[in-house]
Design an enzyme around this catalytic site. Structure first.
Site, PDB file in Angstrom:
ATOM      1  N   GLU A  49      44.834  54.594  59.676  1.00 63.90           N
ATOM      2  CA  GLU A  49      43.391  54.501  59.894  1.00 63.90           C
ATOM      3  C   GLU A  49      43.008  55.270  61.153  1.00 63.90           C
ATOM      4  OE1 GLU A  49      41.735  50.754  57.750  1.00 63.90           O
ATOM      5  OE2 GLU A  49      42.305  50.216  59.780  1.00 63.90           O
ATOM      6  N   GLU A  54      40.884  47.768  65.867  1.00 63.42           N
ATOM      7  CA  GLU A  54      39.890  46.934  66.549  1.00 63.42           C
ATOM      8  C   GLU A  54      40.585  45.882  67.414  1.00 63.42           C
ATOM      9  OE1 GLU A  54      37.502  45.959  63.123  1.00 63.42           O
ATOM     10  OE2 GLU A  54      36.769  48.020  63.069  1.00 63.42           O
ATOM     11  N   HIS A  65      45.559  46.228  63.738  1.00 67.12           N
ATOM     12  CA  HIS A  65      44.326  46.974  63.446  1.00 67.12           C
ATOM     13  C   HIS A  65      43.773  47.558  64.750  1.00 67.12           C
ATOM     14  CE1 HIS A  65      40.232  47.911  62.261  1.00 67.12           C
ATOM     15  NE2 HIS A  65      40.668  47.895  61.008  1.00 67.12           N
ATOM     16  N   SER A 102      36.189  54.504  56.324  1.00 75.74           N
ATOM     17  CA  SER A 102      35.036  54.980  55.545  1.00 75.74           C
ATOM     18  C   SER A 102      35.385  55.368  54.113  1.00 75.74           C
ATOM     19  CB  SER A 102      34.344  56.138  56.282  1.00 75.74           C
ATOM     20  OG  SER A 102      33.856  55.697  57.539  1.00 75.74           O
ATOM     21  N   GLY A 141      37.101  48.578  54.618  1.00 77.84           N
ATOM     22  CA  GLY A 141      36.294  47.684  55.442  1.00 77.84           C
ATOM     23  C   GLY A 141      34.937  47.437  54.788  1.00 77.84           C
ATOM     24  N   GLY A 142      33.925  48.168  55.236  1.00 74.95           N
ATOM     25  CA  GLY A 142      32.547  47.939  54.789  1.00 74.95           C
ATOM     26  C   GLY A 142      32.397  47.834  53.281  1.00 74.95           C
ATOM     27  N   GLY A 152      34.388  52.795  60.038  1.00 75.12           N
ATOM     28  CA  GLY A 152      33.014  52.308  60.141  1.00 75.12           C
ATOM     29  C   GLY A 152      32.014  53.369  60.563  1.00 75.12           C
ATOM     30  N   ASN A 159      39.404  44.539  53.980  1.00 73.44           N
ATOM     31  CA  ASN A 159      39.393  43.939  55.309  1.00 73.44           C
ATOM     32  C   ASN A 159      37.948  43.541  55.609  1.00 73.44           C
ATOM     33  OD1 ASN A 159      39.528  43.338  58.006  1.00 73.44           O
ATOM     34  ND2 ASN A 159      39.973  45.427  58.692  1.00 73.44           N
ATOM     35  N   TRP A 160      37.673  42.261  55.452  1.00 73.41           N
ATOM     36  CA  TRP A 160      36.285  41.801  55.623  1.00 73.41           C
ATOM     37  C   TRP A 160      35.849  41.783  57.086  1.00 73.41           C
ATOM     38  CZ3 TRP A 160      35.182  36.998  52.006  1.00 73.41           C
ATOM     39  CH2 TRP A 160      35.417  37.367  50.669  1.00 73.41           C
ATOM     40  N   LYS A 161      36.810  41.873  57.989  1.00 72.09           N
ATOM     41  CA  LYS A 161      36.511  41.770  59.431  1.00 72.09           C
ATOM     42  C   LYS A 161      35.760  40.461  59.697  1.00 72.09           C
ATOM     43  CE  LYS A 161      36.760  46.731  59.572  1.00 72.09           C
ATOM     44  NZ  LYS A 161      36.462  47.963  60.267  1.00 72.09           N
TER      45      LYS A 161
END
Ligand code: PGA
Length: 260
Positions: free
Chosen positions: A175, A101, A99, A219, A240-241, A181, A11-13
């Site tokens: 999640e 976010e 998600h 994470s 993610g990251g 994150g 997930n590149w966001k």
């Protein structure tokens, strides 16, 4: 040995640009082993403007691509929205929905997530549906109640498809919001408990729940991936990251493949 085919999604966001994506997608394409792709499903989800770039740079390499959101409505005067039909038209295979976010920043409710699931699933997109509790909800002992409510909404959104869940139509991502994150992943045991609960909830609502892939997200790094993925009900990860660093993402994919 897992009976479910592991699944790792990036997930590149809201990250990337043409040059950055060129490097990242090129490194994934050249770095991924063919043998790995026969054992696990790998998907990357860039922001909307770069889906065409992902589609062309990943062509025929075995890595799928997906979107991070889709509108619940078919088409029309909805400025700024992107429909699931447009994604399907582009050849998009997967879409992340619900998600945390989006639930937090864009105020998406369970009802809206269910409507988005309904629209995307009816058009043949595979849905990666996210659930997870906040820290406050965990500390109040509400984790299972929250997960049950979110899972119920997602399954209700599947319409006819809810009667028999199919692994290529629905993937659930657990999640915990406090782990996203933050560098503070859930422990493998904590993840397993939540995943087992989600699986039993799915199984109580529909047949096929045993075959639904349930991903852990929050994470995940190369250092903790294997210990999370070896839990019996953890079938891969939503990353993610670490999905923005080709070597890290590929290392996480290999950790998932090692258990398949
Ligand atoms: P993270 O994000 O890996 O950066 O914690 C996961 C996600 O939000 O999907």
């Amino acid at each position: 040995m897992k009976t479910r085919k592991p699944f790792v999604a990036g997930n590149w966001k809201m990250n990337g640009d043409i040059v950055f994506n060129d490097h990242l997608l090129g490194a994934l394409r050249s770095g991924v082993e063919r043998a790995l792709l026969s054992r696990i499903d790998v998907v990357v989800c860039p922001p909307f403007p770069y889906l065409g770039q992902a589609s062309s740079l990943l062509r025929d390499c075995g890595i799928d691509w997906g979107a991070q959101n889709a509108c619940a409505l078919p088409n029309g005067a909805y400025t700024g929205e992107v429909s699931a039909a447009m994604l399907a038209d582009l050849g998009c295979r997967w879409v992340i929905l619900g998600h945390s976010e989006r639930r937090q920043i864009a105020g998406e409710t369970d009802e809206l997530v269910a409507a988005k699931v309904a629209m995307s699933a009816s058009l043949g997109l595979g849905v990666i549906a996210c659930v997870g509790e906040t820290l406050g909800e965990r500390e109040a002992g509400d984790t299972e109640r929250v997960l049950a409510r979110q899972v119920d909404a997602i399954v209700s959104g599947l319409g006819e498809q809810r009667l028999t869940l199919r692994a290529e139509c629905l993937v659930v991502a657990y999640e915990p919001v406090w782990a996203i994150g933050t560098g503070r992943s859930a422990s493998p045991q904590m993840a397993q408990e939540a995943h087992a609960f989600i699986r039993s909830r799915l199984a109580s609502l529909a047949s096929g729940g045993q075959q639904t892939r349930i991903l852990y997200g929050g994470s995940v790094k190369p250092e903790n991936a294997a210990s999370l993925f070896e839990m019996p009900d953890v079938d891969g990860g939503l990353i993610g990251g670490a999905s923005l660093i080709a070597d890290d993402f590929l290392a996480i994919c290999r950790a998932a493949a090692a258990l398949s």
